[in-house]
Design a protein around this motif. Structure first.
Motif, PDB file in Angstrom:
ATOM      1  N   ALA A   3      31.084  39.507  37.283  1.00  0.00           N
ATOM      2  CA  ALA A   3      31.051  38.108  36.849  1.00  0.00           C
ATOM      3  C   ALA A   3      32.292  37.364  37.347  1.00  0.00           C
ATOM      4  CB  ALA A   3      30.966  38.035  35.329  1.00  0.00           C
ATOM      5  N   ALA A   4      33.465  38.003  37.250  1.00  0.00           N
ATOM      6  CA  ALA A   4      34.710  37.378  37.707  1.00  0.00           C
ATOM      7  C   ALA A   4      34.666  37.107  39.207  1.00  0.00           C
ATOM      8  CB  ALA A   4      35.900  38.271  37.356  1.00  0.00           C
ATOM      9  N   LEU A   5      34.202  38.078  39.967  1.00  0.00           N
ATOM     10  CA  LEU A   5      34.085  37.892  41.415  1.00  0.00           C
ATOM     11  C   LEU A   5      33.061  36.809  41.740  1.00  0.00           C
ATOM     12  CD1 LEU A   5      34.136  41.642  42.507  1.00  0.00           C
ATOM     13  CD2 LEU A   5      35.922  39.952  42.965  1.00  0.00           C
ATOM     14  N   GLY A   6      31.973  36.778  40.969  1.00  0.00           N
ATOM     15  CA  GLY A   6      30.901  35.809  41.208  1.00  0.00           C
ATOM     16  C   GLY A   6      31.326  34.365  40.981  1.00  0.00           C
ATOM     17  N   ILE A   7      32.236  34.143  40.038  1.00  0.00           N
ATOM     18  CA  ILE A   7      32.672  32.756  39.784  1.00  0.00           C
ATOM     19  C   ILE A   7      33.947  32.400  40.554  1.00  0.00           C
ATOM     20  CG2 ILE A   7      31.536  32.569  37.546  1.00  0.00           C
ATOM     21  CD1 ILE A   7      34.225  33.081  36.201  1.00  0.00           C
ATOM     22  N   GLY A   8      34.380  33.337  41.406  1.00  0.00           N
ATOM     23  CA  GLY A   8      35.484  33.025  42.315  1.00  0.00           C
ATOM     24  C   GLY A   8      36.878  33.290  41.797  1.00  0.00           C
ATOM     25  N   ILE A   9      37.010  34.062  40.733  1.00  0.00           N
ATOM     26  CA  ILE A   9      38.352  34.404  40.228  1.00  0.00           C
ATOM     27  C   ILE A   9      38.995  35.423  41.172  1.00  0.00           C
ATOM     28  CG2 ILE A   9      39.596  35.572  38.358  1.00  0.00           C
ATOM     29  CD1 ILE A   9      37.556  34.398  36.416  1.00  0.00           C
ATOM     30  N   ASP A  10      40.265  35.200  41.497  1.00  0.00           N
ATOM     31  CA  ASP A  10      41.011  36.173  42.302  1.00  0.00           C
ATOM     32  C   ASP A  10      41.448  37.296  41.357  1.00  0.00           C
ATOM     33  OD1 ASP A  10      42.568  37.651  43.976  1.00  0.00           O
ATOM     34  OD2 ASP A  10      43.896  36.014  44.579  1.00  0.00           O
ATOM     35  N   VAL A  11      40.685  38.371  41.315  1.00  0.00           N
ATOM     36  CA  VAL A  11      40.918  39.452  40.347  1.00  0.00           C
ATOM     37  C   VAL A  11      42.166  40.269  40.678  1.00  0.00           C
ATOM     38  CG1 VAL A  11      38.503  39.645  39.662  1.00  0.00           C
ATOM     39  CG2 VAL A  11      39.352  41.039  41.561  1.00  0.00           C
ATOM     40  N   GLU A  12      42.730  40.110  41.880  1.00  0.00           N
ATOM     41  CA  GLU A  12      43.923  40.862  42.263  1.00  0.00           C
ATOM     42  C   GLU A  12      45.219  40.180  41.837  1.00  0.00           C
ATOM     43  OE1 GLU A  12      43.568  41.721  46.418  1.00  0.00           O
ATOM     44  OE2 GLU A  12      41.932  43.141  46.093  1.00  0.00           O
ATOM     45  N   GLU A  13      45.120  38.957  41.335  1.00  0.00           N
ATOM     46  CA  GLU A  13      46.314  38.225  40.876  1.00  0.00           C
ATOM     47  C   GLU A  13      46.910  38.906  39.647  1.00  0.00           C
ATOM     48  OE1 GLU A  13      47.767  34.827  41.486  1.00  0.00           O
ATOM     49  OE2 GLU A  13      47.045  35.352  43.480  1.00  0.00           O
ATOM     50  N   PRO A  14      48.246  38.854  39.483  1.00  0.00           N
ATOM     51  CA  PRO A  14      48.866  39.421  38.280  1.00  0.00           C
ATOM     52  C   PRO A  14      48.776  38.442  37.095  1.00  0.00           C
ATOM     53  CG  PRO A  14      50.559  38.602  39.742  1.00  0.00           C
ATOM     54  CD  PRO A  14      49.246  38.393  40.450  1.00  0.00           C
ATOM     55  N   ILE A  22      40.788  40.854  32.607  1.00  0.00           N
ATOM     56  CA  ILE A  22      40.927  41.429  33.946  1.00  0.00           C
ATOM     57  C   ILE A  22      42.238  40.947  34.567  1.00  0.00           C
ATOM     58  CG2 ILE A  22      39.977  41.379  36.294  1.00  0.00           C
ATOM     59  CD1 ILE A  22      37.207  41.139  35.006  1.00  0.00           C
ATOM     60  N   ALA A  23      42.989  41.862  35.186  1.00  0.00           N
ATOM     61  CA  ALA A  23      44.203  41.517  35.934  1.00  0.00           C
ATOM     62  C   ALA A  23      44.472  42.620  36.942  1.00  0.00           C
ATOM     63  CB  ALA A  23      45.390  41.354  34.998  1.00  0.00           C
ATOM     64  N   LEU A  24      45.046  42.270  38.077  1.00  0.00           N
ATOM     65  CA  LEU A  24      45.423  43.230  39.127  1.00  0.00           C
ATOM     66  C   LEU A  24      44.260  44.149  39.497  1.00  0.00           C
ATOM     67  CD1 LEU A  24      49.003  44.056  37.843  1.00  0.00           C
ATOM     68  CD2 LEU A  24      48.417  42.758  39.894  1.00  0.00           C
ATOM     69  N   ALA A  25      43.068  43.548  39.685  1.00  0.00           N
ATOM     70  CA  ALA A  25      41.852  44.235  40.141  1.00  0.00           C
ATOM     71  C   ALA A  25      41.391  45.346  39.205  1.00  0.00           C
ATOM     72  CB  ALA A  25      42.029  44.776  41.559  1.00  0.00           C
ATOM     73  N   GLY A  26      41.745  45.235  37.941  1.00  0.00           N
ATOM     74  CA  GLY A  26      41.308  46.246  36.976  1.00  0.00           C
ATOM     75  C   GLY A  26      41.035  45.629  35.618  1.00  0.00           C
ATOM     76  N   ILE A  27      40.405  46.410  34.763  1.00  0.00           N
ATOM     77  CA  ILE A  27      40.115  45.961  33.403  1.00  0.00           C
ATOM     78  C   ILE A  27      41.283  46.376  32.511  1.00  0.00           C
ATOM     79  CG2 ILE A  27      38.587  46.301  31.430  1.00  0.00           C
ATOM     80  CD1 ILE A  27      36.278  46.565  33.458  1.00  0.00           C
ATOM     81  N   VAL A  28      41.980  45.389  31.953  1.00  0.00           N
ATOM     82  CA  VAL A  28      43.146  45.646  31.103  1.00  0.00           C
ATOM     83  C   VAL A  28      42.677  46.132  29.738  1.00  0.00           C
ATOM     84  CG1 VAL A  28      45.199  44.635  30.044  1.00  0.00           C
ATOM     85  CG2 VAL A  28      44.485  43.911  32.341  1.00  0.00           C
ATOM     86  N   CYS A  29      41.756  45.399  29.144  1.00  0.00           N
ATOM     87  CA  CYS A  29      41.177  45.817  27.859  1.00  0.00           C
ATOM     88  C   CYS A  29      39.789  45.203  27.749  1.00  0.00           C
ATOM     89  CB  CYS A  29      42.058  45.421  26.681  1.00  0.00           C
ATOM     90  SG  CYS A  29      42.274  43.650  26.490  1.00  0.00           S
ATOM     91  N   ASP A  30      38.949  45.875  26.992  1.00  0.00           N
ATOM     92  CA  ASP A  30      37.610  45.329  26.812  1.00  0.00           C
ATOM     93  C   ASP A  30      37.057  45.753  25.464  1.00  0.00           C
ATOM     94  OD1 ASP A  30      35.129  47.545  27.832  1.00  0.00           O
ATOM     95  OD2 ASP A  30      37.236  48.082  27.840  1.00  0.00           O
ATOM     96  N   GLN A  31      36.144  44.934  24.981  1.00  0.00           N
ATOM     97  CA  GLN A  31      35.480  45.201  23.713  1.00  0.00           C
ATOM     98  C   GLN A  31      34.019  44.791  23.877  1.00  0.00           C
ATOM     99  OE1 GLN A  31      36.999  46.436  20.751  1.00  0.00           O
ATOM    100  NE2 GLN A  31      34.880  46.665  20.133  1.00  0.00           N
ATOM    101  N   SER A  32      33.143  45.647  23.427  1.00  0.00           N
ATOM    102  CA  SER A  32      31.715  45.338  23.493  1.00  0.00           C
ATOM    103  C   SER A  32      31.171  45.330  22.077  1.00  0.00           C
ATOM    104  CB  SER A  32      30.998  46.402  24.336  1.00  0.00           C
ATOM    105  OG  SER A  32      29.630  46.106  24.422  1.00  0.00           O
ATOM    106  N   ILE A  33      30.480  44.248  21.738  1.00  0.00           N
ATOM    107  CA  ILE A  33      29.856  44.169  20.421  1.00  0.00           C
ATOM    108  C   ILE A  33      28.348  44.064  20.600  1.00  0.00           C
ATOM    109  CG2 ILE A  33      31.847  43.239  19.187  1.00  0.00           C
ATOM    110  CD1 ILE A  33      30.685  40.465  19.507  1.00  0.00           C
TER     111      ILE A  33
END
Length: 196
Positions: free
Chosen positions: A142-153, A171-182
């Motif tokens: 989703a982040a890539l699809g909306i044009g977010i630069d996922v590699e930015e700090p 998401i930061a530095l091309a990785g998932i920092v934390c996530d929660q699914s409900i």
């Protein structure tokens, strides 16, 4: 090598609890409900998939059963999921090609998915005819699809409201920092909205 690449087609698939999307040649080739109608006497026989199967849902006689293979964003019925994926891929090419292509698939998966559930997605895709299967977390796609630069700090929060689950991810530095699914999402919201 070039000849083999010509027979390999690339598709991206978002297997959702409510709907499944297939992207081919940079456009949405398939957008169908995630449901399949099967013959009870021969469980490998698919009678309908997608919108046609949804029209049959809860209106069938004893020899037909409709199955929603995904529950809360993950595969709940492996055999039905495989059959559904196979039939949905056929919708990419409505006319049967002379030489059916082998598929290279990118499939979106929830970020909270377990290794067993990942394996079920991969196996379903391979059984449906995928030569190569790549899995990507839905928030990252989703982040890539909306044009977010996922590699930015820089931290970016993605909220993905699906049919069965809502994923909240940073998401930061091309990785998932934390996530929660409900497990509260569109299927829970729909009856509330209809009452208003």
């Amino acid at each position: 090598m070039g000849l083999f690449n010509w027979f390999t087609q690339e598709i991206a698939m978002d297997l959702g609890t409510a709907n499944t999307l297939i992207i081919h040649n940079d456009e949405v080739a398939v957008n169908e409900p995630s449901i399949v109608a099967l013959n009870r006497n021969n469980p490998k026989e698919v009678l309908a998939v997608g919108k046609r199967a949804l029209m049959m849902h809860e209106k069938t006689h004893e020899s037909i059963r409709t199955v929603r293979p995904l529950k809360d964003g993950v595969i709940a019925d492996f055999n039905a999921a495989e059959l559904m994926i196979r039939e949905l891929i056929k919708l990419v090419y409505p006319k049967k090609p002379l030489f059916p292509p082998s598929w290279r698939m990118m499939i979106c998966i929830p970020s909270s998915i377990t290794e067993v559930e990942k394996r079920a997605v991969r196996d379903s895709a391979e059984q449906a005819g995928a030569k190569e299967v790549y899995l990507i977390h839905e928030p990252m796609a989703a982040a890539l699809g909306i044009g977010i630069d996922v590699e930015e700090p820089v931290g970016n929060m993605i909220i993905d409201i699906g049919g069965g689950t809502t994923g909240i991810t940073v998401i930061a530095l091309a990785g998932i920092v934390c996530d929660q699914s409900i497990r509260i999402a569109g299927d829970e919201f729909t009856p509330i909205l209809w009452k208003r």
